[in-house]
Write an enzyme that holds these catalytic residues in place. Sequence first.
Site, PDB file in Angstrom:
ATOM      1  CD  GLU A 189      -3.027  -1.026   0.517  1.00 41.70           C
ATOM      2  OE1 GLU A 189      -3.162  -0.023  -0.189  1.00 41.70           O
ATOM      3  OE2 GLU A 189      -3.846  -1.956   0.528  1.00 41.70           O
ATOM      4  CB  CYS A 196      -1.884   7.029   1.309  1.00 41.05           C
ATOM      5  SG  CYS A 196      -3.191   6.134   2.138  1.00 41.05           S
TER       6      CYS A 196
HETATM    7  P1  NAP Z   1       8.214   5.278   4.642  1.00 43.88           P
HETATM    8  O1  NAP Z   1       9.356   6.165   4.877  1.00 43.88           O
HETATM    9  O2  NAP Z   1       8.221   4.415   3.446  1.00 43.88           O
HETATM   10  O3  NAP Z   1       8.053   4.396   5.958  1.00 43.88           O
HETATM   11  C1  NAP Z   1       7.045   3.415   6.091  1.00 43.88           C
HETATM   12  C2  NAP Z   1       7.604   2.229   6.827  1.00 43.88           C
HETATM   13  O4  NAP Z   1       8.572   1.587   6.011  1.00 43.88           O
HETATM   14  C3  NAP Z   1       8.339   2.598   8.122  1.00 43.88           C
HETATM   15  O5  NAP Z   1       8.122   1.584   9.067  1.00 43.88           O
HETATM   16  C4  NAP Z   1       9.786   2.656   7.688  1.00 43.88           C
HETATM   17  O6  NAP Z   1      10.680   2.433   8.747  1.00 43.88           O
HETATM   18  C5  NAP Z   1       9.832   1.526   6.683  1.00 43.88           C
HETATM   19  N1  NAP Z   1      10.855   1.659   5.658  1.00 43.88           N
HETATM   20  C6  NAP Z   1      11.311   2.786   5.078  1.00 43.88           C
HETATM   21  N2  NAP Z   1      12.230   2.492   4.145  1.00 43.88           N
HETATM   22  C7  NAP Z   1      12.376   1.150   4.143  1.00 43.88           C
HETATM   23  C8  NAP Z   1      13.182   0.237   3.411  1.00 43.88           C
HETATM   24  N3  NAP Z   1      14.028   0.652   2.481  1.00 43.88           N
HETATM   25  N4  NAP Z   1      13.064  -1.077   3.680  1.00 43.88           N
HETATM   26  C9  NAP Z   1      12.211  -1.515   4.602  1.00 43.88           C
HETATM   27  N5  NAP Z   1      11.417  -0.710   5.341  1.00 43.88           N
HETATM   28  C10 NAP Z   1      11.487   0.613   5.109  1.00 43.88           C
HETATM   29  O7  NAP Z   1       6.853   6.084   4.566  1.00 43.88           O
HETATM   30  P2  NAP Z   1       6.316   7.153   5.599  1.00 43.88           P
HETATM   31  O8  NAP Z   1       7.028   8.426   5.364  1.00 43.88           O
HETATM   32  O9  NAP Z   1       6.316   6.609   6.983  1.00 43.88           O
HETATM   33  O10 NAP Z   1       4.780   7.248   5.150  1.00 43.88           O
HETATM   34  C11 NAP Z   1       4.367   8.067   4.139  1.00 43.88           C
HETATM   35  C12 NAP Z   1       4.142   7.292   2.854  1.00 43.88           C
HETATM   36  O11 NAP Z   1       3.257   6.201   3.090  1.00 43.88           O
HETATM   37  C13 NAP Z   1       3.455   8.148   1.822  1.00 43.88           C
HETATM   38  O12 NAP Z   1       4.001   7.886   0.573  1.00 43.88           O
HETATM   39  C14 NAP Z   1       2.020   7.673   1.897  1.00 43.88           C
HETATM   40  O13 NAP Z   1       1.258   7.942   0.761  1.00 43.88           O
HETATM   41  C15 NAP Z   1       2.204   6.226   2.145  1.00 43.88           C
HETATM   42  N6  NAP Z   1       0.984   5.631   2.692  1.00 43.88           N
HETATM   43  C16 NAP Z   1       0.268   4.759   1.916  1.00 43.88           C
HETATM   44  C17 NAP Z   1      -0.921   4.224   2.390  1.00 43.88           C
HETATM   45  C18 NAP Z   1      -1.748   3.277   1.567  1.00 43.88           C
HETATM   46  O14 NAP Z   1      -2.652   2.649   2.120  1.00 43.88           O
HETATM   47  N7  NAP Z   1      -1.512   3.121   0.279  1.00 43.88           N
HETATM   48  C19 NAP Z   1      -1.364   4.580   3.660  1.00 43.88           C
HETATM   49  C20 NAP Z   1      -0.604   5.460   4.413  1.00 43.88           C
HETATM   50  C21 NAP Z   1       0.583   5.975   3.915  1.00 43.88           C
HETATM   51  P3  NAP Z   1      11.459   3.648   9.463  1.00 43.88           P
HETATM   52  O15 NAP Z   1      10.432   4.534  10.055  1.00 43.88           O
HETATM   53  O16 NAP Z   1      12.298   2.971  10.468  1.00 43.88           O
HETATM   54  O17 NAP Z   1      12.256   4.323   8.382  1.00 43.88           O
END
Ligand code: NAP
Length: 470
Positions: free
Chosen positions: A231, A265
């Site tokens: 997602e 999102c």
């Molecule tokens: P993020 O930086 O991708 O982090 C999300 C999760 O992934 C965190 O637990 C993060 O851990 C982990 N993570 C980050 N990079 C990683 C990697 N290379 N390998 C494995 N795990 C990794 O995203 P965010 O800034 O928290 O959230 C915002 C994003 O989420 C936006 O793009 C938003 O649109 C999207 N989102 C999508 C949905 C949906 O349902 N489609 C819902 C909500 C949010 P750390 O915190 O330890 O870095």
Amino acid sequence: MAISTTNPATGQVLKTYDPMSDEQIDGAIERADLAFRQLQGTTIAQRGEWLTAAADLLDAERDETARMMTTEMGKTYAAAKAEVTKCATACRFYAENAEKMLADEPADAGAVKAKRAFVRYQPIGPVLAVMPWNFPLWQVMRFAAPALMAGNTGLLKHASNVPQTALYLEDLFRRAGFPEGAFSTLLVGSEAVEKVLSDPRVRAATLTGSEGAGRSIAQIAGRELKKTVLELGGSDPFVVMPSADLDRAAEVATTARCQNNGQSCIAAKRFIVHTDVFDAFAEKFAANMSALRVGDPMDEQTDVGPLASKRGRDDIHAQVQDAVDKGATVLCGGEKPAGEGWYYPPTVVTDLRPEMRMWSEEVFGPVAGLYRASSYEEAIEIANGTSFGLGSNAWTTDPAEQERFATDLDAGNVFINGMTTSYPELPFGGVKNSGYGRELSATGMREFCNTKTVWMGEGAPSGGAGAHAE
Ligand code: NAP
């Protein structure tokens, strides 16, 4: 990234945690594996009782849980309370409906030359859940509730800035009655994900987060041949046609862009307005956005609290600046406030062009891009002209146009004359770079089930499905 709680309203670090050691991670995986076997000996009804107990705890602890979330990531207290209640509702929904969703499905035995044939849904094992901070309780619950009801176990790697909410979730399911290890929180950074997902005891992964994180997990899961649900981000279009109720559309547009301080999102991010109503809509929308109260998220009068991190605030300001430098027009907002806390004003930017970052990137804050379309066809071209495909909105009272939008918008959902949101009753997910797979509804629950075909020849009782109570 340090695992810590930092209050976005003040920038103050409140609590830090040491990441778990390799031994601790291994122990949690072992307990998840044991709990999975233990859950196979329980009935859906038993698991439903535990999930209902979790819902009762959520309701009873709503206010303090909401305060914790507001302190960790800055959402308004009112929004945080609504999130807790939504989680309780989802727990009850799955507790009440899982039996039906997981029941054996009879097939046409004659057509497949069987005495009996049916499909059985069975859990697959421990699932790793990598989750974001923006809806720190709900994002986890919409995976956990159906997964636990199906008989899977969960290993949560939450975002590093919401460790208290992550620990609360583990504690919640334990107190509700689920066996030790059925749902565990791994306090680890993203660098530990590869080790966990490569472990043979972990059978699948779900990630809600950015496109980059999605690509990284998909690569590991591909190598390990493990199922994933992703997602990811979105840049949802919100199309306004001449027949729309403009007052209502401008009101919902404001909420749709600024809900959760603009960090959703499925927030509407690109507002595509037919040229016949462009000026009227732009005026109403900018006025509504300017009227929102920005401030202390604990104050019940506040509409928009701070962004979750300094980096998040700097990122969206850089996107706005980039557009302005290349000729865009700011209708309201656009100035980074001085003072403590990571606040950003609701902002509307128009005269956007493809060379500007805002045209193609997700803007994760209260900043709206306003686009002009001269026809239905052009509106669809702009709406679909993005690498994302999560949610979409269209505003029109013309029934024929409503049908066309439902088909033509290239996204995981289409909301006509209403704001995109998620319901436990409806599948949720995206297409293109917004990811794949679905959460919620029976579809979401079955993502982490083995869809098992059962074919029985001579000697089996004829017709119908099996008597699968579990
Ligand atoms: P993020 O930086 O991708 O982090 C999300 C999760 O992934 C965190 O637990 C993060 O851990 C982990 N993570 C980050 N990079 C990683 C990697 N290379 N390998 C494995 N795990 C990794 O995203 P965010 O800034 O928290 O959230 C915002 C994003 O989420 C936006 O793009 C938003 O649109 C999207 N989102 C999508 C949905 C949906 O349902 N489609 C819902 C909500 C949010 P750390 O915190 O330890 O870095």
